[in-house]
Motif scaffolding. Structure first.
Motif, PDB file in Angstrom:
ATOM      1  N   GLN A 331     -26.099   1.854 -50.859  1.00 19.96           N
ATOM      2  CA  GLN A 331     -24.684   1.935 -50.469  1.00 19.96           C
ATOM      3  C   GLN A 331     -23.828   2.511 -51.602  1.00 19.96           C
ATOM      4  OE1 GLN A 331     -24.372  -2.219 -49.522  1.00 19.96           O
ATOM      5  NE2 GLN A 331     -24.528  -1.860 -47.298  1.00 19.96           N
ATOM      6  N   SER A 332     -24.213   2.207 -52.839  1.00 11.21           N
ATOM      7  CA  SER A 332     -23.389   2.657 -53.953  1.00 11.21           C
ATOM      8  C   SER A 332     -23.474   4.170 -54.155  1.00 11.21           C
ATOM      9  CB  SER A 332     -23.786   1.935 -55.242  1.00 11.21           C
ATOM     10  OG  SER A 332     -25.064   2.349 -55.657  1.00 11.21           O
ATOM     11  N   ARG A 333     -24.410   4.837 -53.456  1.00 12.72           N
ATOM     12  CA  ARG A 333     -24.439   6.296 -53.535  1.00 12.72           C
ATOM     13  C   ARG A 333     -23.242   6.922 -52.814  1.00 12.72           C
ATOM     14  NH1 ARG A 333     -30.415   8.426 -51.744  1.00 12.72           N
ATOM     15  NH2 ARG A 333     -31.736   6.883 -52.757  1.00 12.72           N
ATOM     16  N   PHE A 334     -22.625   6.174 -51.914  1.00 12.36           N
ATOM     17  CA  PHE A 334     -21.628   6.764 -51.026  1.00 12.36           C
ATOM     18  C   PHE A 334     -20.308   6.001 -51.108  1.00 12.36           C
ATOM     19  CE2 PHE A 334     -25.859   7.102 -49.224  1.00 12.36           C
ATOM     20  CZ  PHE A 334     -26.012   8.470 -49.237  1.00 12.36           C
ATOM     21  N   TYR A 343     -26.920  -4.725 -44.272  1.00 10.91           N
ATOM     22  CA  TYR A 343     -27.228  -3.556 -43.445  1.00 10.91           C
ATOM     23  C   TYR A 343     -26.401  -3.605 -42.163  1.00 10.91           C
ATOM     24  CZ  TYR A 343     -29.903  -0.671 -40.181  1.00 10.91           C
ATOM     25  OH  TYR A 343     -30.269   0.239 -39.237  1.00 10.91           O
ATOM     26  N   GLY A 344     -25.721  -2.487 -41.867  1.00  8.89           N
ATOM     27  CA  GLY A 344     -24.937  -2.405 -40.630  1.00  8.89           C
ATOM     28  C   GLY A 344     -24.907  -0.970 -40.135  1.00  8.89           C
ATOM     29  N   PRO A 345     -24.099  -0.706 -39.106  1.00  6.16           N
ATOM     30  CA  PRO A 345     -24.102   0.632 -38.496  1.00  6.16           C
ATOM     31  C   PRO A 345     -23.783   1.773 -39.472  1.00  6.16           C
ATOM     32  CG  PRO A 345     -22.935  -0.927 -37.116  1.00  6.16           C
ATOM     33  CD  PRO A 345     -23.244  -1.652 -38.384  1.00  6.16           C
ATOM     34  N   ASN A 346     -22.858   1.547 -40.399  1.00  4.23           N
ATOM     35  CA  ASN A 346     -22.522   2.628 -41.331  1.00  4.23           C
ATOM     36  C   ASN A 346     -23.677   2.914 -42.271  1.00  4.23           C
ATOM     37  OD1 ASN A 346     -19.966   3.091 -40.321  1.00  4.23           O
ATOM     38  ND2 ASN A 346     -19.052   1.506 -41.610  1.00  4.23           N
ATOM     39  N   THR A 347     -24.270   1.842 -42.790  1.00  4.40           N
ATOM     40  CA  THR A 347     -25.425   2.030 -43.667  1.00  4.40           C
ATOM     41  C   THR A 347     -26.548   2.716 -42.903  1.00  4.40           C
ATOM     42  OG1 THR A 347     -24.799   0.075 -44.930  1.00  4.40           O
ATOM     43  CG2 THR A 347     -27.076   0.808 -45.141  1.00  4.40           C
ATOM     44  N   LYS A 348     -26.716   2.340 -41.649  1.00  6.01           N
ATOM     45  CA  LYS A 348     -27.737   2.974 -40.813  1.00  6.01           C
ATOM     46  C   LYS A 348     -27.508   4.484 -40.719  1.00  6.01           C
ATOM     47  CE  LYS A 348     -29.582   2.709 -36.087  1.00  6.01           C
ATOM     48  NZ  LYS A 348     -29.205   3.897 -35.338  1.00  6.01           N
TER      49      LYS A 348
END
Ligand SMILES: [Zn+2]
Length: 358
Positions: A331-334, A343-348
Motif C-alpha cells: 500500500q505504501s507504494r501508492f 486488504y480491500g477493494p482499492n488494494t485489490k
C-alpha cells in the motif's frame, strides 16, 4: 482555434476507473506502438475490452479524441517506475494526462503530428505549463520497457527535442499574446446516441510487426487461452511466435486463419479468456479481508503479494503480522492507498494492476 477536440468518452470500467486526477501536474507523450491503429480504433478497443491500461487522448490525422475526461485518471505509465516520482513528485497515473499519437498504415503522419503538437500546446495553455518542463516522453519515465513517442517520431525524422520546440512555437503562435481568440473547440458526442461515422469506421488491426500494450494484452490472453509463447512470453512485440499462436487460436476456434488480430479474433479471445477478469491465475477475493483471517482468500492474497515481490512469508492462509506488513508495504507504494495493512477493494485494484504489468 486551428483544430477541434472531440470528447467521446468510453464507459467506466478497468480502463476508466473514474477516479479524479487533481491537480494535473504534467503531460506524458506517447505513441500507440501499433502502426495503423487510429484514434477511434483505439477508443473502440478500450471501450470494448476494458484493459487495465488506457490514455486520455488519441490523435490521428483526422481527430483529436479524448476518450477519458482530463479530470479523471488513466493508466498509461507503470506505477513502479521512479522517474515520475523524482521529477514531479507523483506517479504519472495520478497526476498526468496521457496523449497518444496514432501513426503508420493509412494515417497521414504530417496531419497527425500537427494535431499532436497543437494539442500539447493547447494543454500547455490550459494548465499554464512550460513545454520544456511539463511534457515528458513515456520512454523517459520507463526506459527499460518503452520507446514511445520517439518510436513513432524518429521514423519521420523528428527528435523529441524537435517535438518540444514545435510545441513551443505552436503555443506562441496559436495561444500566445495576439493569437486569435478561439471559438468553441469542443465536439461532445453523447455516449447514448449511436453515431454514424462513415470513414471513421476504424477497427483495431494488430499483426506481425506491431508492438506495445495492445500486443502485450493479446499475448497474455493467448497464454491464458492455452496458446503458450514459450520463447518470448508476453513481451509486447508481435513476432513470429505470437503470429503462430494466433494462427493456432484462429484454427481452433474456426476463425479466418490469417494471423491478424482483428475484431473477430479479439472478441473470441475475450470470450475464451473471459476477460476482463484478467487475473485468473490470481483470482483475488472481493470485499475486505482483515488481519486475523484464515483461509483460501488469504492464500490468494499471499500468492499475489509474493508474485509482485512483497514478502508475505509462507503461503499458509493465515493473515498474520508478516502478511499484514506485506500488505502495508504494498500500500505504501501508492499515495492513493491507506497504509492500514487491511486488504480491500482499492488494494485489490492496485494489486491486479501490478500483476497485469508483469
Ligand atoms: Zn506509452
Amino acid at each position: 482555434m486551428r483544430y477541434s477536440i472531440t470528447q467521446d468518452y468510453i464507459s467506466q470500467g478497468n480502463a476508466r476507473p473514474g477516479t479524479a486526477i487533481d491537480p494535473v501536474q504534467f503531460i506524458v507523450a506517447h505513441d500507440t506502438g501499433n502502426a495503423g491503429s487510429t484514434a477511434y480504433g483505439n477508443r473502440n478497443y478500450f471501450n470494448n475490452t476494458q484493459p487495465s491500461a488506457s490514455a486520455h487522448t488519441f490523435i490521428d490525422d483526422r481527430v483529436i479524441l479524448e476518450i477519458i475526461p482530463l479530470t479523471e485518471k488513466a493508466f498509461h505509465v507503470r506505477y513502479n517506475v521512479p522517474v515520475d516520482n523524482s521529477r514531479y513528485g507523483a506517479n504519472a497515473n495520478d497526476a498526468a494526462i496521457g496523449v497518444e499519437l496514432c501513426w503508420g498504415g493509412a494515417i497521414n503522419f504530417e496531419e497527425a503530428y500537427n494535431r499532436y503538437v497543437w494539442y500539447h500546446a493547447y494543454l500547455m495553455d490550459r494548465y499554464g505549463f512550460n513545454p520544456r518542463e511539463k511534457i515528458v516522453g513515456h520512454s523517459t519515465l520507463d526506459p527499460a520497457r518503452r520507446t514511445d513517442p520517439e518510436n513513432a517520431l524518429n521514423r519521420y525524422g523528428i527528435s523529441f527535442q524537435q517535438f518540444i520546440d514545435d510545441v513551443e512555437a505552436m503555443l506562441a503562435s496559436e495561444f500566445g499574446e495576439g493569437a486569435r481568440e478561439g471559438e468553441e473547440t469542443l465536439t461532445r458526442v453523447s455516449p447514448e446516441r449511436p453515431v454514424v461515422r462513415g470513414v471513421m469506421t476504424t477497427r483495431p488491426i494488430i499483426q506481425r510487426g506491431a508492438s506495445g500494450d495492445f500486443v502485450r494484452d493479446i499475448q497474455r490472453d493467448l497464454i491464458r487461452a492455452g496458446f503458450s509463447l514459450p520463447a518470448f512470453g508476453a513481451d509486447g512485440d508481435f513476432g513470429g511466435e505470437t503470429e503462430r499462436a494466433v494462427l493456432r487460436f484462429q484454427r481452433t476456434y474456426g476463425l479466418q486463419v490469417d494471423g491478424i488480430v482483428g475484431p473477430e479474433t479479439l472478441a473470441k479471445l475475450k470470450e475464451v479468456t473471459n476477460t476482463p477478469s484478467r487475473m485468473q491465475e490470481f483470482p483475488l477475493p472481493t470485499g475486505v479481508v482483515r488481519p486475523g483471517t484464515r483461509g483460501d482468500n488469504v492464500r490468494q492474497i499471499q500468492r499475489a503479494l509474493s508474485q509482485i515481490g512483497e514478502r508475505s512469508g509462507a503461503i499458509d492462509g493465515i493473515y498474520g503480522p508478516q502478511t499484514t506488513s506485506a500488505v502495508r508495504a504494498f500500500q505504501s507504494r501508492f499515495s492513493a492507498l491507506a497504509r492500514d495493512g487491511i486488504y480491500g477493494p482499492n488494494t485489490k485494484r492496485y494489486l491486479e494492476m501490478e500483476l497485469e504489468d508483469m
